[in-house]
Enzyme design. Sequence first.
Site, short mmCIF file in Angstrom:
data_model
loop_
_atom_site.label_atom_id
_atom_site.label_comp_id
_atom_site.label_asym_id
_atom_site.label_seq_id
_atom_site.Cartn_x
_atom_site.Cartn_y
_atom_site.Cartn_z
N ASP A 29 0.83 -16.87 -0.31
CA ASP A 29 0.88 -16.32 -1.47
C ASP A 29 2.22 -16.53 -1.82
OD1 ASP A 29 0.88 -14.92 -4.08
OD2 ASP A 29 -0.82 -13.57 -3.36
N HIS A 30 2.57 -17.40 -2.92
CA HIS A 30 4.00 -17.60 -3.06
C HIS A 30 4.59 -16.69 -3.78
CE1 HIS A 30 2.26 -19.31 -6.97
NE2 HIS A 30 3.30 -19.02 -7.26
N HIS A 72 -2.23 -12.86 -6.20
CA HIS A 72 -0.97 -12.34 -6.62
C HIS A 72 -0.68 -11.20 -7.05
CE1 HIS A 72 -0.45 -16.65 -6.19
NE2 HIS A 72 -0.53 -17.17 -7.42
#
Lengths: 357, 518
Positions: free
Chosen positions: B202-203, B266
């Site tokens: 999950d950047h 996110h």
Amino acid sequence: MSATIPTEGLGMPVEVGSIDTALKKLWEADEASTNASLMNFLVYTEDPQRLQKNSAMVQGLTREHACRAVLIAMNRKATEVKVEAWITAHCHLAHGKKSICSEQIAFLLHGKSLGRLRNTVFAHLNSDLPLVFWWQGEFTDLFEERLYRLLNRLIFDSATWSDPLAGFRRLAEAREDTKGRMITQDLSWTRSYFYRLAVARLFDDPMAQKAVPEIREVRLKGNPAYRVAILLLLAWVATRSKWKPERACGDEWTLVARNHKEISVIFEWDEEAAPIAALVLTAPDCEVSITREAGSPHLCQSVVGQGHRVDFSGPADADEAEGLVASQLSRGGKNTLFLTVLPRFMELLELASSKER
Amino acid sequence: MGQSGVSNPFREDLVSRNLAEACSVVIFGATGDLTHRKLIPALYNLAVDGELPTGVRILGFARRDWSDERFREGLEKLNREVSRTGHDDEIWESLASNVHYHQSEFQDENGYRRLAERLDQIDQERGGKGNRLFYIASAPEYFDDILLNLKKAGLSQSKENCNACWSRVIVEKPFGTTLATAQHLNQVVAGTFEEKDTYRIDHYLGKETAQNIMVLRFANAIFEPMWNKEHIDHVQITCAEHLGMEGGRGGYYDKAGALRDMVQNHLLQLLSLVAMEPPTDLSADGVRDEKVKVIRSLRQWDTPELVAENVVRGQYVAGNVNGREVPGYREEDRVDPDSQTEAFVALRCMIDTWRWSGVPFYVRMGKRLPKKATEISVHFKEIPSVLFNAMPGGVPAGNVLVIRIQPDEGISLMMNSKLPGTTLRMEPVKMDFHYASSFGKSSPEAYERLLLDAMAGDATLFARRDEVEEAWRFIDHIHNAWNENGRDIPIAEFPAGSWGPREADEMLAKDGRTWRRL
């Protein structure tokens, strides 16, 4: 204004007593800029000719390290005791948008007057921000306890010292006085940062890792002006490998491992070479090599042996002091590794000085 | 310290983070945008900073019939455009000489056997000890095939007869589209790789400011004592995007929607970082144990009535963004003209824990909002109605702590101050910290940090199986209510370029609150 010392570019001359007022006016005059500061960054030199150059260096440094910069040059040879001061701001566009500025106060102190350096420093700090002090040149009598006990980080370059052994002993005293609270950073140590990183990375190779206890030769090549940096690098290799200095014969030294095996160390000096131009560690079945051409921003790294070879290009440390200071400030930390290596380094330094005698 | 790093004496004390170990990185979906724009530039920038372990090899795995050279050319072209640190030919050449292309269909078992042989050959030639990092950046419909074929080819387990070598997998989002599909994918992954070797990326968690949330909370004595229901009135998490469905995104987005595309991963990750209890330590499981407790404690909106009361979904109609006329959502390229997919969602989340009882967390995400910004704002309670608060006009506003995640990373604190003058008047003032102003050096891209962490075996910034499934459980209830009740729960409309539908404002107004103006 001094007739012989260049002061152009230092900014607006101000009376020492009105520096705060002048700075306030400076900021009020330009509402579009942001005054940013993460530290008090003090640059001290006893060579007044460097004041202007230091200002240009700070201009570059503030691109990445917002600070209140205080530049002090001591003109100890002057007969008249007086102080000159200038203020300016170094501004940069942050990410192409907002103008971020760091303020700078420059002082030129003429004549001998003990305590004036200390008082000048203490009177012009931003409260609560850490004090990073870059001492250029030898530690003189002005490097005294009441000054250094308030420093958070001391930066110096032992490559510029005429007597490194004496300089490091003075540093050890200062560290003892401050009970180790002051973080010390030698730019000669910073010069070997990417070399050390490269050695560590190359020895991640399983074949190289097995060869560590078998290393029999270390070849070091460098510029003689940066002998201390090379000795610090050797001291690090020796500390990590648990080797002790045994004897020195010209540029061929012998270290001894815990198992009493001898390691031959061969130095090669070249005034045209990069500060640290090569480090080659050789074991019977493996060679780890890191080299750098003068002026190149890259280190060529390789592991060779047992039918395989890995080559890699990686970053090299800056040559000039400004770049080294900038990268050091970016890394931060307490620099405890340097302190771990110092005892072995002092032994090597003593071996070097006994060889010279 | 990496497992094998222990025996490298030169590693000890050199760096203060887990050590990334040399490995072969195999990227599935190597001809795609993610590989070209994010993954390879991230690896390149790690090399520039001297952080990439020596001996990292990169193999692009994809269907197109490309050669190594064709693959490298495309990567170089994009790297020159997007790399954070610019493009240095020597570093690039050094990296590119370790980049290879492997052509195969994702379903072709033989392609994986050839891959295994090629990896062994590379290890033999280059002295690698057999560490493999598989990055699944392909379209999600191939995830199962890739994982199962890796297993069949014997690539999902660490090699036999090697000392402390490993085989890990990074899985890109979307990790499932519902709880059931996520559970299925988790089962496939679990049948292929061990959980400790699985890295669900999950950047957002790799972003500097997201990492700073824990530092802000747990490294500053002034915040944590006030970080609870006694002092905090509510929290808002906003993720605003000014873009719509440009570049053909409509096809994917119309199937996913704002809730599944952004909130499930996110925004719930950000929420859990803000709301979690202090972990017992900074280990991957120490942190993730606390994060999952937050998600598990989210009150479930599991009836249509609760969803209608606590969730607003919306679609933009034609409007104006940044001075440009833009179409409505249903008129966008590759979007169904009768689409029921939300391009905007606002939720009231309640966390049923001792710390957060009664404190709403408002979360909103939308496309075609006025600007691009992701921010978390913590709104503190008002002071008692005595002294200044009892005066005419009262105190202008409560204290608000804002954590800006992107694009202008930083932290600000609003507080009240006396206006200069002989009378006592107050105005809110802002103490503002900008990463860009204070630290001139650009932060590493999220993918740089996350790739390095995966090479180092540090899963702290990756989602764990239970986190993903708990988040889907929460999201599924809402989605099911929307689907089961069809048009009973209407889709609110708002003009593109505004801050979302009126219904979202009304949801907060019922609580006596308003959305923060960004």
